[in-house]
Design a protein around this motif. Sequence first.
Motif, PDB file in Angstrom:
ATOM      1  N   UNK A  84       0.828  -1.100  -0.349  1.00  0.00           N
ATOM      2  CA  UNK A  84      -0.369  -0.158   0.031  1.00  0.00           C
ATOM      3  C   UNK A  84       0.443   1.353   0.366  1.00  0.00           C
ATOM      4  N   UNK A  85       1.968   1.009   0.646  1.00  0.00           N
ATOM      5  CA  UNK A  85       3.060   2.309   0.370  1.00  0.00           C
ATOM      6  C   UNK A  85       3.147   2.410  -0.934  1.00  0.00           C
ATOM      7  N   UNK A  86       3.260   1.612  -2.146  1.00  0.00           N
ATOM      8  CA  UNK A  86       4.012   1.954  -3.479  1.00  0.00           C
ATOM      9  C   UNK A  86       2.367   2.571  -4.148  1.00  0.00           C
ATOM     10  N   UNK A  87       1.368   2.095  -3.431  1.00  0.00           N
ATOM     11  CA  UNK A  87       0.691   2.941  -4.496  1.00  0.00           C
ATOM     12  C   UNK A  87       0.494   4.368  -4.518  1.00  0.00           C
ATOM     13  N   UNK A  88       0.790   5.347  -3.865  1.00  0.00           N
ATOM     14  CA  UNK A  88       0.623   6.770  -4.402  1.00  0.00           C
ATOM     15  C   UNK A  88       1.800   7.173  -4.742  1.00  0.00           C
ATOM     16  N   UNK A  89       2.960   6.975  -4.794  1.00  0.00           N
ATOM     17  CA  UNK A  89       4.489   6.640  -5.867  1.00  0.00           C
ATOM     18  C   UNK A  89       3.250   6.175  -7.822  1.00  0.00           C
ATOM     19  N   UNK A  90       2.923   4.839  -7.596  1.00  0.00           N
ATOM     20  CA  UNK A  90       2.489   4.637  -8.228  1.00  0.00           C
ATOM     21  C   UNK A  90       1.781   5.348  -9.235  1.00  0.00           C
ATOM     22  N   UNK A  91       0.976   5.748  -8.713  1.00  0.00           N
ATOM     23  CA  UNK A  91      -0.473   6.220  -9.596  1.00  0.00           C
ATOM     24  C   UNK A  91      -0.295   7.179  -9.664  1.00  0.00           C
ATOM     25  N   UNK A  92       0.865   8.081  -9.316  1.00  0.00           N
ATOM     26  CA  UNK A  92       1.942   9.352  -9.551  1.00  0.00           C
ATOM     27  C   UNK A  92       2.359   9.723 -10.786  1.00  0.00           C
ATOM     28  N   UNK A  93       2.707   7.859 -10.801  1.00  0.00           N
ATOM     29  CA  UNK A  93       3.818   6.994 -12.333  1.00  0.00           C
ATOM     30  C   UNK A  93       3.528   7.335 -12.946  1.00  0.00           C
ATOM     31  N   UNK A  94       1.656   6.877 -12.821  1.00  0.00           N
ATOM     32  CA  UNK A  94       1.218   6.205 -14.104  1.00  0.00           C
ATOM     33  C   UNK A  94       0.169   7.960 -14.995  1.00  0.00           C
ATOM     34  N   UNK A  95       0.300   8.987 -13.856  1.00  0.00           N
ATOM     35  CA  UNK A  95      -0.153   9.289 -14.270  1.00  0.00           C
ATOM     36  C   UNK A  95       0.966  10.592 -14.949  1.00  0.00           C
ATOM     37  N   UNK A  96       1.896  11.027 -14.837  1.00  0.00           N
ATOM     38  CA  UNK A  96       3.196  11.082 -15.222  1.00  0.00           C
ATOM     39  C   UNK A  96       3.515  10.574 -16.310  1.00  0.00           C
ATOM     40  N   UNK A  97       2.779   9.334 -17.151  1.00  0.00           N
ATOM     41  CA  UNK A  97       3.112   8.655 -18.083  1.00  0.00           C
ATOM     42  C   UNK A  97       2.217   8.880 -18.866  1.00  0.00           C
ATOM     43  N   UNK A  98       0.891   9.377 -18.450  1.00  0.00           N
ATOM     44  CA  UNK A  98      -0.078   9.608 -19.133  1.00  0.00           C
ATOM     45  C   UNK A  98      -0.239  10.951 -19.470  1.00  0.00           C
ATOM     46  N   UNK A  99       0.354  11.871 -18.990  1.00  0.00           N
ATOM     47  CA  UNK A  99       0.536  13.543 -18.962  1.00  0.00           C
ATOM     48  C   UNK A  99       1.709  13.251 -20.717  1.00  0.00           C
ATOM     49  N   UNK A 100       2.730  12.506 -20.584  1.00  0.00           N
ATOM     50  CA  UNK A 100       3.683  12.501 -21.714  1.00  0.00           C
ATOM     51  C   UNK A 100       3.237  11.897 -23.027  1.00  0.00           C
ATOM     52  N   UNK A 101       2.193  10.623 -22.769  1.00  0.00           N
ATOM     53  CA  UNK A 101       1.613  11.003 -23.775  1.00  0.00           C
ATOM     54  C   UNK A 101       0.464  11.031 -24.988  1.00  0.00           C
ATOM     55  N   UNK A 102      -0.006  11.877 -23.427  1.00  0.00           N
ATOM     56  CA  UNK A 102      -0.708  13.020 -23.778  1.00  0.00           C
ATOM     57  C   UNK A 102      -0.324  13.993 -25.149  1.00  0.00           C
ATOM     58  N   UNK A 103       1.233  14.610 -24.640  1.00  0.00           N
ATOM     59  CA  UNK A 103       1.377  15.298 -25.107  1.00  0.00           C
ATOM     60  C   UNK A 103       1.815  15.020 -26.301  1.00  0.00           C
ATOM     61  N   UNK A 104       2.457  14.118 -27.119  1.00  0.00           N
ATOM     62  CA  UNK A 104       3.174  13.364 -27.812  1.00  0.00           C
ATOM     63  C   UNK A 104       2.052  12.967 -28.698  1.00  0.00           C
ATOM     64  N   UNK A 105       1.309  12.566 -28.183  1.00  0.00           N
ATOM     65  CA  UNK A 105       0.038  12.231 -28.691  1.00  0.00           C
ATOM     66  C   UNK A 105      -1.122  13.105 -29.422  1.00  0.00           C
ATOM     67  N   UNK A 106      -0.762  14.650 -28.649  1.00  0.00           N
ATOM     68  CA  UNK A 106      -1.334  16.038 -28.925  1.00  0.00           C
ATOM     69  C   UNK A 106      -0.309  16.181 -30.185  1.00  0.00           C
ATOM     70  N   UNK A 107       0.873  16.409 -29.892  1.00  0.00           N
ATOM     71  CA  UNK A 107       1.499  17.013 -31.294  1.00  0.00           C
ATOM     72  C   UNK A 107       1.036  16.222 -32.378  1.00  0.00           C
ATOM     73  N   UNK A 108       0.746  14.809 -32.394  1.00  0.00           N
ATOM     74  CA  UNK A 108       0.813  13.441 -33.483  1.00  0.00           C
ATOM     75  C   UNK A 108       0.295  13.774 -34.188  1.00  0.00           C
ATOM     76  N   UNK A 109      -1.136  13.979 -33.343  1.00  0.00           N
ATOM     77  CA  UNK A 109      -3.045  14.100 -34.004  1.00  0.00           C
ATOM     78  C   UNK A 109      -2.535  16.046 -34.350  1.00  0.00           C
ATOM     79  N   UNK A 110      -1.850  17.063 -34.259  1.00  0.00           N
ATOM     80  CA  UNK A 110      -2.320  18.200 -34.572  1.00  0.00           C
ATOM     81  C   UNK A 110      -1.002  18.001 -36.095  1.00  0.00           C
ATOM     82  N   UNK A 111      -0.182  17.244 -36.252  1.00  0.00           N
ATOM     83  CA  UNK A 111       0.527  17.089 -37.222  1.00  0.00           C
ATOM     84  C   UNK A 111      -0.142  17.005 -38.247  1.00  0.00           C
ATOM     85  N   UNK A 112      -0.807  15.659 -37.832  1.00  0.00           N
ATOM     86  CA  UNK A 112      -1.993  14.656 -39.337  1.00  0.00           C
ATOM     87  C   UNK A 112      -2.984  15.644 -39.636  1.00  0.00           C
TER      88      UNK A 112
END
Length: 102
Positions: A40-68
């Motif tokens: 249970x002590x690993x869940x808060x950092x893990x959740x924040x890590x997943x949110x950070x990965x989601x933010x990076x994937x979102x930015x990359x995807x947004x750039x990809x959609x904009x370029x298309x």
Amino acid sequence: MNAPHRRRPIAAMLLLTAAIQMFAAGNGLSGINEATSMVTSYFDPGTKLVYAIGAVVGLIGGIKVYSKWSSGDPDTSKTAASWFGACIFLIVAATILRSFFL
């Protein structure tokens, strides 16, 4: 007269076995509690890590959609839908896992 003398060592063995099992169960329970607190002590950092990965994937995807979109690619709507779905999945999966395990 020999029967009561034979029962005493057997009763002592049973009591000793029961005592050993109680001590073993106590150590097992503390081990399970310790493992639960570690997980249970690993869940808060893990959740924040997943949110950070989601933010990076979102930015990359947004750039990809904009370029298309700017190049006039007819496949833009499908790319935008898959990018949006991936972002929603990451957020929902992290939230559901956190609420399920905590």
